[in-house]
Scaffold this motif. Structure first.
Motif, PDB file in Angstrom:
ATOM      1  N   ALA A  29     -13.609   5.355  78.944  1.00 39.93           N
ATOM      2  CA  ALA A  29     -14.156   4.664  78.092  1.00 39.93           C
ATOM      3  C   ALA A  29     -13.337   3.993  77.119  1.00 39.93           C
ATOM      4  O   ALA A  29     -12.542   4.668  76.563  1.00 39.93           O
ATOM      5  CB  ALA A  29     -15.579   5.174  77.302  1.00 39.93           C
ATOM      6  N   GLU A  30     -13.633   2.578  76.586  1.00 37.34           N
ATOM      7  CA  GLU A  30     -12.971   2.171  75.512  1.00 37.34           C
ATOM      8  C   GLU A  30     -13.822   1.931  74.291  1.00 37.34           C
ATOM      9  O   GLU A  30     -15.060   1.403  74.672  1.00 37.34           O
ATOM     10  CB  GLU A  30     -12.271   0.984  75.933  1.00 37.34           C
ATOM     11  CG  GLU A  30     -11.079   1.375  76.853  1.00 37.34           C
ATOM     12  CD  GLU A  30     -10.191  -0.115  77.307  1.00 37.34           C
ATOM     13  OE1 GLU A  30      -9.109  -0.049  76.636  1.00 37.34           O
ATOM     14  OE2 GLU A  30     -10.577  -0.659  78.228  1.00 37.34           O
ATOM     15  N   GLU A  31     -13.317   2.080  73.089  1.00 36.21           N
ATOM     16  CA  GLU A  31     -14.179   1.593  71.972  1.00 36.21           C
ATOM     17  C   GLU A  31     -13.341   0.616  71.056  1.00 36.21           C
ATOM     18  O   GLU A  31     -12.025   0.952  70.823  1.00 36.21           O
ATOM     19  CB  GLU A  31     -14.682   2.864  71.179  1.00 36.21           C
ATOM     20  CG  GLU A  31     -15.739   3.797  71.958  1.00 36.21           C
ATOM     21  CD  GLU A  31     -17.223   2.797  71.988  1.00 36.21           C
ATOM     22  OE1 GLU A  31     -17.503   2.048  71.198  1.00 36.21           O
ATOM     23  OE2 GLU A  31     -17.819   3.303  72.695  1.00 36.21           O
ATOM     24  N   PRO A  32     -13.896  -0.512  70.774  1.00 38.45           N
ATOM     25  CA  PRO A  32     -13.197  -1.400  69.823  1.00 38.45           C
ATOM     26  C   PRO A  32     -12.794  -0.678  68.424  1.00 38.45           C
ATOM     27  O   PRO A  32     -13.628  -0.002  67.871  1.00 38.45           O
ATOM     28  CB  PRO A  32     -13.826  -2.552  69.940  1.00 38.45           C
ATOM     29  CG  PRO A  32     -15.316  -2.194  69.833  1.00 38.45           C
ATOM     30  CD  PRO A  32     -15.191  -0.926  70.661  1.00 38.45           C
ATOM     31  N   TYR A  33     -11.525  -1.097  67.880  1.00 34.55           N
ATOM     32  CA  TYR A  33     -11.361  -0.787  66.328  1.00 34.55           C
ATOM     33  C   TYR A  33     -10.421  -1.878  65.961  1.00 34.55           C
ATOM     34  O   TYR A  33      -9.767  -2.580  66.747  1.00 34.55           O
ATOM     35  CB  TYR A  33     -11.094   0.575  66.027  1.00 34.55           C
ATOM     36  CG  TYR A  33      -9.467   0.976  66.369  1.00 34.55           C
ATOM     37  CD1 TYR A  33      -8.464   0.879  65.382  1.00 34.55           C
ATOM     38  CD2 TYR A  33      -8.906   0.810  67.545  1.00 34.55           C
ATOM     39  CE1 TYR A  33      -7.069   1.182  65.454  1.00 34.55           C
ATOM     40  CE2 TYR A  33      -7.671   1.332  67.929  1.00 34.55           C
ATOM     41  CZ  TYR A  33      -6.808   1.310  66.854  1.00 34.55           C
ATOM     42  OH  TYR A  33      -5.493   1.421  67.015  1.00 34.55           O
ATOM     43  N   VAL A  34     -10.429  -2.058  64.426  1.00 40.06           N
ATOM     44  CA  VAL A  34      -9.560  -2.907  63.899  1.00 40.06           C
ATOM     45  C   VAL A  34      -8.168  -2.137  63.365  1.00 40.06           C
ATOM     46  O   VAL A  34      -8.362  -1.203  62.609  1.00 40.06           O
ATOM     47  CB  VAL A  34     -10.214  -3.792  62.758  1.00 40.06           C
ATOM     48  CG1 VAL A  34      -9.108  -4.669  62.234  1.00 40.06           C
ATOM     49  CG2 VAL A  34     -11.187  -4.478  63.266  1.00 40.06           C
ATOM     50  N   PHE A  35      -7.213  -2.757  63.831  1.00 43.09           N
ATOM     51  CA  PHE A  35      -5.731  -1.942  63.500  1.00 43.09           C
ATOM     52  C   PHE A  35      -5.498  -2.553  62.225  1.00 43.09           C
ATOM     53  O   PHE A  35      -5.252  -3.508  61.820  1.00 43.09           O
ATOM     54  CB  PHE A  35      -4.763  -2.327  64.502  1.00 43.09           C
ATOM     55  CG  PHE A  35      -3.680  -1.468  64.449  1.00 43.09           C
ATOM     56  CD1 PHE A  35      -3.630   0.037  64.981  1.00 43.09           C
ATOM     57  CD2 PHE A  35      -2.398  -2.222  63.827  1.00 43.09           C
ATOM     58  CE1 PHE A  35      -2.435   0.611  64.778  1.00 43.09           C
ATOM     59  CE2 PHE A  35      -1.112  -1.349  63.895  1.00 43.09           C
ATOM     60  CZ  PHE A  35      -1.338  -0.079  64.296  1.00 43.09           C
ATOM     61  N   ALA A  36      -5.277  -1.335  61.167  1.00 42.73           N
ATOM     62  CA  ALA A  36      -5.118  -1.740  59.965  1.00 42.73           C
ATOM     63  C   ALA A  36      -3.584  -1.932  59.557  1.00 42.73           C
ATOM     64  O   ALA A  36      -2.757  -1.367  60.148  1.00 42.73           O
ATOM     65  CB  ALA A  36      -5.707  -0.875  58.964  1.00 42.73           C
ATOM     66  N   ALA A  37      -3.276  -2.623  58.211  1.00 42.21           N
ATOM     67  CA  ALA A  37      -1.939  -2.700  57.801  1.00 42.21           C
ATOM     68  C   ALA A  37      -1.574  -1.302  57.293  1.00 42.21           C
ATOM     69  O   ALA A  37      -2.335  -0.429  56.681  1.00 42.21           O
ATOM     70  CB  ALA A  37      -1.960  -3.693  56.954  1.00 42.21           C
ATOM     71  N   ARG A  38      -0.274  -1.088  57.635  1.00 40.32           N
ATOM     72  CA  ARG A  38       0.185   0.402  56.796  1.00 40.32           C
ATOM     73  C   ARG A  38       0.378   0.132  55.347  1.00 40.32           C
ATOM     74  O   ARG A  38       0.797  -0.897  54.795  1.00 40.32           O
ATOM     75  CB  ARG A  38       1.677   0.550  57.629  1.00 40.32           C
ATOM     76  CG  ARG A  38       2.516   1.767  56.787  1.00 40.32           C
ATOM     77  CD  ARG A  38       3.629   1.968  57.111  1.00 40.32           C
ATOM     78  NE  ARG A  38       3.642   2.838  58.479  1.00 40.32           N
ATOM     79  CZ  ARG A  38       3.704   4.219  58.591  1.00 40.32           C
ATOM     80  NH1 ARG A  38       3.787   4.780  57.163  1.00 40.32           N
ATOM     81  NH2 ARG A  38       3.675   4.582  59.513  1.00 40.32           N
ATOM     82  N   GLN A  39      -0.234   1.211  54.471  1.00 40.05           N
ATOM     83  CA  GLN A  39      -0.042   1.080  52.936  1.00 40.05           C
ATOM     84  C   GLN A  39       1.230   1.887  52.475  1.00 40.05           C
ATOM     85  O   GLN A  39       1.798   1.390  51.605  1.00 40.05           O
ATOM     86  CB  GLN A  39      -1.170   1.566  52.444  1.00 40.05           C
ATOM     87  CG  GLN A  39      -2.560   1.107  52.949  1.00 40.05           C
ATOM     88  CD  GLN A  39      -2.586  -0.443  52.366  1.00 40.05           C
ATOM     89  OE1 GLN A  39      -2.287  -0.904  51.158  1.00 40.05           O
ATOM     90  NE2 GLN A  39      -2.831  -1.480  53.442  1.00 40.05           N
ATOM     91  N   HIS A  40       1.628   3.049  53.164  1.00 41.52           N
ATOM     92  CA  HIS A  40       2.416   3.739  52.684  1.00 41.52           C
ATOM     93  C   HIS A  40       3.518   4.209  53.807  1.00 41.52           C
ATOM     94  O   HIS A  40       3.228   4.040  54.812  1.00 41.52           O
ATOM     95  CB  HIS A  40       2.299   5.043  51.820  1.00 41.52           C
ATOM     96  CG  HIS A  40       0.912   4.810  50.821  1.00 41.52           C
ATOM     97  ND1 HIS A  40       1.388   4.340  49.530  1.00 41.52           N
ATOM     98  CD2 HIS A  40      -0.336   4.812  50.893  1.00 41.52           C
ATOM     99  CE1 HIS A  40       0.384   4.202  48.822  1.00 41.52           C
ATOM    100  NE2 HIS A  40      -0.977   4.520  49.573  1.00 41.52           N
ATOM    101  N   GLY A  41       4.768   4.650  53.163  1.00 35.85           N
ATOM    102  CA  GLY A  41       5.658   4.894  54.530  1.00 35.85           C
ATOM    103  C   GLY A  41       6.470   3.843  55.312  1.00 35.85           C
ATOM    104  O   GLY A  41       6.174   2.524  54.962  1.00 35.85           O
ATOM    105  N   GLU A  42       7.149   4.230  56.346  1.00 36.33           N
ATOM    106  CA  GLU A  42       7.527   3.075  57.108  1.00 36.33           C
ATOM    107  C   GLU A  42       7.263   3.286  58.603  1.00 36.33           C
ATOM    108  O   GLU A  42       7.016   4.184  59.054  1.00 36.33           O
ATOM    109  CB  GLU A  42       8.969   3.255  56.857  1.00 36.33           C
ATOM    110  CG  GLU A  42       9.762   4.534  57.494  1.00 36.33           C
ATOM    111  CD  GLU A  42      11.213   4.975  57.080  1.00 36.33           C
ATOM    112  OE1 GLU A  42      11.748   5.626  57.584  1.00 36.33           O
ATOM    113  OE2 GLU A  42      11.696   4.095  56.188  1.00 36.33           O
ATOM    114  N   SER A  43       7.245   2.068  59.385  1.00 34.72           N
ATOM    115  CA  SER A  43       7.074   2.135  60.776  1.00 34.72           C
ATOM    116  C   SER A  43       8.113   2.854  61.570  1.00 34.72           C
ATOM    117  O   SER A  43       9.519   2.926  61.217  1.00 34.72           O
ATOM    118  CB  SER A  43       6.940   0.703  61.141  1.00 34.72           C
ATOM    119  OG  SER A  43       6.740   0.496  62.523  1.00 34.72           O
TER     120      SER A  43
END
Length: 382
Positions: free
Chosen positions: A220-234
């Motif tokens: 099953a798939e459930e939607p969510y909103v991908f947030a922006a990173r606040q701390h650290g590095e990608s």
């Protein structure tokens, strides 16, 4: 809800309980980390709020972060028994960390999410409800179904994500809107049989799970909103892309081509370019050909060792005296590999005089020898 029977021990002098066994967690949230010390406390607070009423634990698997992430987690665990830390020394990789964390769980359900606060922890109760409903084995948090969003992506990362999703769906026939998601929950009973089939290298554990299940999971798939990173590095870099391609090739070839071998072969290709460039340069300085060839070979082998140490075997990276010993061993292995290359090519050319076939076959034999021996004897990977 899974729960141990209430058990107490009482001191002989009184009736007062001195120990009580807590409820067995129903849900384990596995969080792989590397340099996320600024986020772990915030994440635990958010999990506590989102999972009120659920018997849960957080297993934070840290790849020996130099910023003290493991220490930060242990400080939290000292006052919150729902939090556990697994510190992995001399090995790295998001997929491997997730596998270890999931296998450490005794809960009926396991979730995976990042520590960077970009996954929406408020989706976890809904995922759990779907699994407990009995219709699904795996619930994926999707950015690409209706109600989901990846608007926080930069243009570059958004393009890479969409391209990787399209490639994964086309090459593997996985029917998921977001097969590259790192946010999902599944029944532990459905995960355990798949664990031995999974690649410990790489970043896309969900895609590996779905491919390895060969259509045996109800998803099953459930939607969510991908947030922006606040701390650290990608952690997104070129190595992630290489691991992704390596995973697809490993699954498509039944494990004959692994992500590590792909990286080794790519480093070897770069080494060939370095060899030819150095050979031409040395000849330009009036070196005799044998000396020029020897110099180019030495420089190319040295470069290959350090690139492989940084990329191919980054989870087993050598340093200090171990790196020097590894370099000397790599020279010896590569010398034998060169003899293997020449011998195999010469034998095949004598049998069938097709120069390009003989040359390519010899190069392949040499590459396989170098990879196998370097893996076993230099970086000591089983």
């Amino acid at each position: 809800m899974s729960q141990l029977a209430s058990m107490t021990q009482r001191s002989p002098e009184s009736n007062a309980p001195v120990q009580e066994i807590a409820r067995t967690p129903e849900l384990t949230v596995v969080v792989p980390t590397f340099k996320e010390s600024a986020n772990v406390a915030i994440l635990v607070e958010r999990l506590s709020a989102a999972l009120a009423g659920v018997a849960w634990e957080a297993v934070i698997v840290d790849d020996d972060s130099p910023d003290g992430t493991a220490d930060a987690v242990k400080a939290i665990a000292a006052i919150d028994p729902r939090v556990r830390c697994i510190r992995r020394v001399k090995r790295r990789g998001l997929a491997g960390a997730c596998i270890e964390g999931m296998l450490s769980s005794s809960a009926s359900y396991v979730a995976v999410m990042d520590a960077d606060l970009q996954h929406d922890e408020k989706l976890l109760p809904r995922m759990l409800a779907v699994l407990k409903g009995g219709e699904s084995d795996l619930v994926v948090g999707s950015r690409y179904v209706e109600g989901g969003s990846a608007a926080s992506f930069s243009r570059h990362r958004g393009f890479l994500s969409r391209a990787a999703t399209a490639i994964a769906r086309r090459w593997t026939h996985v029917q998921l809107s977001d097969p590259m998601s790192g946010f999902f929950m599944m029944r532990r009973a459905a995960f355990d049989p798949l664990a031995s089939e999974l690649q410990t290298q790489g970043f896309k554990i969900l895609l590996d799970i779905v491919i390895s299940a060969k259509g045996g999971l109800r998803i099953a798939e459930e939607p969510y909103v991908f947030a922006a990173r606040q701390h650290g590095e990608s952690k997104l870099d070129a190595q992630v892309g290489l691991d992704f391609i390596g995973l697809l090739l490993a699954k498509m070839t039944g494990g004959a081509v692994t992500p590590r071998f792909l990286s080794f072969a790519l480093v070897g290709t770069i080494g060939l370019g370095v060899h030819l460039a150095m050979l031409r340069g040395a000849l330009g300085f009036d070196f005799a050909f044998p000396q020029a060839q020897a110099l180019a070979t030495f420089i190319a082998m040295t470069g290959n060792f350090f690139l492989n140490n940084q990329l191919t075997y980054r989870d087993k990276r050598l340093s200090g005296g171990a790196a020097l010993r590894g370099l000397l061993s790599f020279y010896a292995i590569s010398a034998v590999g060169a003899l293997t290359n020449v011998g195999a090519a010469s034998w095949l050319y004598a049998y069938e005089q097709v120069w390009w076939l003989a040359g390519a076959s010899g190069a392949l034999m040499g590459a396989v020898w170098n990879y196998a021996m370097a893996t076993l004897l230099v970086w000591r990977v089983k």
